[in-house]
Design a protein around this motif. Structure first.
Motif, PDB file in Angstrom:
ATOM      1  N   GLN A  18       6.626   2.273   2.669  1.00  0.00           N
ATOM      2  CA  GLN A  18       5.281   2.736   2.347  1.00  0.00           C
ATOM      3  C   GLN A  18       5.253   3.296   0.922  1.00  0.00           C
ATOM      4  OE1 GLN A  18       6.931   4.104   5.279  1.00  0.00           O
ATOM      5  NE2 GLN A  18       6.210   2.219   6.233  1.00  0.00           N
ATOM      6  N   HIS A  19       4.041   3.340   0.375  1.00  0.00           N
ATOM      7  CA  HIS A  19       3.827   4.023  -0.896  1.00  0.00           C
ATOM      8  C   HIS A  19       2.338   4.296  -1.058  1.00  0.00           C
ATOM      9  CE1 HIS A  19       3.087   0.230  -3.635  1.00  0.00           C
ATOM     10  NE2 HIS A  19       2.312   0.231  -2.587  1.00  0.00           N
ATOM     11  N   VAL A  20       2.038   5.100  -2.045  1.00  0.00           N
ATOM     12  CA  VAL A  20       0.659   5.316  -2.475  1.00  0.00           C
ATOM     13  C   VAL A  20       0.686   5.262  -3.993  1.00  0.00           C
ATOM     14  CG1 VAL A  20       0.886   7.845  -2.364  1.00  0.00           C
ATOM     15  CG2 VAL A  20      -1.373   6.805  -2.357  1.00  0.00           C
ATOM     16  N   LEU A  21      -0.163   4.430  -4.573  1.00  0.00           N
ATOM     17  CA  LEU A  21      -0.174   4.313  -6.025  1.00  0.00           C
ATOM     18  C   LEU A  21      -0.778   5.567  -6.640  1.00  0.00           C
ATOM     19  CD1 LEU A  21      -1.066   0.560  -6.543  1.00  0.00           C
ATOM     20  CD2 LEU A  21       1.176   1.654  -6.429  1.00  0.00           C
ATOM     21  N   THR A  22      -0.254   5.958  -7.782  1.00  0.00           N
ATOM     22  CA  THR A  22      -0.652   7.225  -8.389  1.00  0.00           C
ATOM     23  C   THR A  22      -1.474   7.037  -9.661  1.00  0.00           C
ATOM     24  OG1 THR A  22       1.452   7.336  -9.590  1.00  0.00           O
ATOM     25  CG2 THR A  22       1.343   8.429  -7.438  1.00  0.00           C
ATOM     26  N   VAL A  23      -1.929   5.825  -9.910  1.00  0.00           N
ATOM     27  CA  VAL A  23      -2.785   5.588 -11.073  1.00  0.00           C
ATOM     28  C   VAL A  23      -4.152   6.207 -10.807  1.00  0.00           C
ATOM     29  CG1 VAL A  23      -1.577   3.495 -11.730  1.00  0.00           C
ATOM     30  CG2 VAL A  23      -3.524   3.339 -10.188  1.00  0.00           C
ATOM     31  N   PRO A  24      -4.910   6.503 -11.852  1.00  0.00           N
ATOM     32  CA  PRO A  24      -6.235   7.112 -11.619  1.00  0.00           C
ATOM     33  C   PRO A  24      -7.151   6.200 -10.794  1.00  0.00           C
ATOM     34  CG  PRO A  24      -5.607   7.302 -13.922  1.00  0.00           C
ATOM     35  CD  PRO A  24      -4.590   6.402 -13.270  1.00  0.00           C
ATOM     36  N   ASP A  25      -7.741   6.779  -9.778  1.00  0.00           N
ATOM     37  CA  ASP A  25      -8.753   6.132  -8.943  1.00  0.00           C
ATOM     38  C   ASP A  25      -8.368   4.764  -8.371  1.00  0.00           C
ATOM     39  OD1 ASP A  25     -10.478   8.312  -9.437  1.00  0.00           O
ATOM     40  OD2 ASP A  25     -11.037   7.411 -11.363  1.00  0.00           O
ATOM     41  N   PRO A  26      -7.186   4.645  -7.727  1.00  0.00           N
ATOM     42  CA  PRO A  26      -6.864   3.353  -7.117  1.00  0.00           C
ATOM     43  C   PRO A  26      -7.785   3.088  -5.926  1.00  0.00           C
ATOM     44  CG  PRO A  26      -5.236   4.984  -6.489  1.00  0.00           C
ATOM     45  CD  PRO A  26      -6.159   5.639  -7.476  1.00  0.00           C
ATOM     46  N   GLU A  27      -8.162   1.855  -5.762  1.00  0.00           N
ATOM     47  CA  GLU A  27      -9.032   1.475  -4.657  1.00  0.00           C
ATOM     48  C   GLU A  27      -8.244   1.469  -3.353  1.00  0.00           C
ATOM     49  OE1 GLU A  27     -11.909  -1.368  -5.075  1.00  0.00           O
ATOM     50  OE2 GLU A  27     -12.296  -0.872  -7.164  1.00  0.00           O
ATOM     51  N   PRO A  28      -8.906   1.796  -2.235  1.00  0.00           N
ATOM     52  CA  PRO A  28      -8.226   1.721  -0.939  1.00  0.00           C
ATOM     53  C   PRO A  28      -7.774   0.285  -0.670  1.00  0.00           C
ATOM     54  CG  PRO A  28     -10.285   2.929  -0.752  1.00  0.00           C
ATOM     55  CD  PRO A  28     -10.247   2.322  -2.123  1.00  0.00           C
ATOM     56  N   PRO A  29      -6.653   0.087  -0.056  1.00  0.00           N
ATOM     57  CA  PRO A  29      -5.770   1.089   0.523  1.00  0.00           C
ATOM     58  C   PRO A  29      -4.754   1.647  -0.465  1.00  0.00           C
ATOM     59  CG  PRO A  29      -4.877  -1.041   1.049  1.00  0.00           C
ATOM     60  CD  PRO A  29      -6.157  -1.278   0.243  1.00  0.00           C
ATOM     61  N   GLU A  30      -4.755   1.157  -1.707  1.00  0.00           N
ATOM     62  CA  GLU A  30      -3.710   1.526  -2.661  1.00  0.00           C
ATOM     63  C   GLU A  30      -3.659   3.024  -2.966  1.00  0.00           C
ATOM     64  OE1 GLU A  30      -1.344  -0.537  -3.493  1.00  0.00           O
ATOM     65  OE2 GLU A  30      -2.306  -2.237  -2.544  1.00  0.00           O
ATOM     66  N   GLY A  31      -4.775   3.730  -2.830  1.00  0.00           N
ATOM     67  CA  GLY A  31      -4.817   5.158  -3.101  1.00  0.00           C
ATOM     68  C   GLY A  31      -4.452   6.016  -1.905  1.00  0.00           C
ATOM     69  N   GLN A  32      -4.085   5.374  -0.805  1.00  0.00           N
ATOM     70  CA  GLN A  32      -3.664   6.072   0.412  1.00  0.00           C
ATOM     71  C   GLN A  32      -2.288   5.535   0.806  1.00  0.00           C
ATOM     72  OE1 GLN A  32      -6.810   4.409   2.718  1.00  0.00           O
ATOM     73  NE2 GLN A  32      -8.241   6.067   2.270  1.00  0.00           N
TER      74      GLN A  32
END
Length: 134
Positions: A18-32
């Motif tokens: 698993q991971h969560v991307l840490t770039v500004p304002d990633p779109e779901p699901p990438e920001g979760q």
């Protein structure tokens, strides 16, 4: 420009992490936090073989790969020290994976091929790779 080598060896494994991307304002699901079924391929190339006719001992390569797969399997990449301060992108993951492979080959006293490429698929359609001379 890609150099053509006389010998190549590749080994693949898959795992879920698993991971969560840490770039500004990633779109779901990438920001979760979300899972990927990663597939990793270690690809070695070189122009000469070792004493026993191997580019690398495949048993050693498989052992290194299994150990690394166990390290990452079912983990959250963001929580691991090697990702501290980094966006856990598949590009960064392929470089970090390569760092570990190179270190472990050296520690095993293995003959060194000319090139290592780590290619990681995060799904059936998307992958990134990191290539280095070793």
């Amino acid at each position: 420009m890609t150099t053509a080598y006389s010998y190549e060896l590749a080994v693949q494994r898959d795992f879920i992490a698993q991971h969560v991307l840490t770039v500004p304002d990633p779109e779901p699901p990438e920001g979760q936090i979300h899972s990927h079924h990663f597939e990793v391929e270690l690809h070695f190339a070189g122009d000469s073989l070792g004493e026993y006719g191997y580019l690398l001992n495949i048993v050693t390569v498989e052992s290194i790969l299994e150990d690394l797969v166990e390290r990452y399997r079912d983990s959250v990449l963001n929580d691991l020290p090697e990702f501290e301060g980094l966006n856990p992108s598949v590009e960064n993951f392929s470089r970090i994976f390569g760092d570990h492979v190179a270190e472990r080959l050296s520690a095993a006293g293995e003959t060194t091929p000319d090139q290592l490429r780590v290619q990681i698929w995060e799904d059936d359609a998307a992958w990134a790779s990191h290539t280095r001379t070793v």
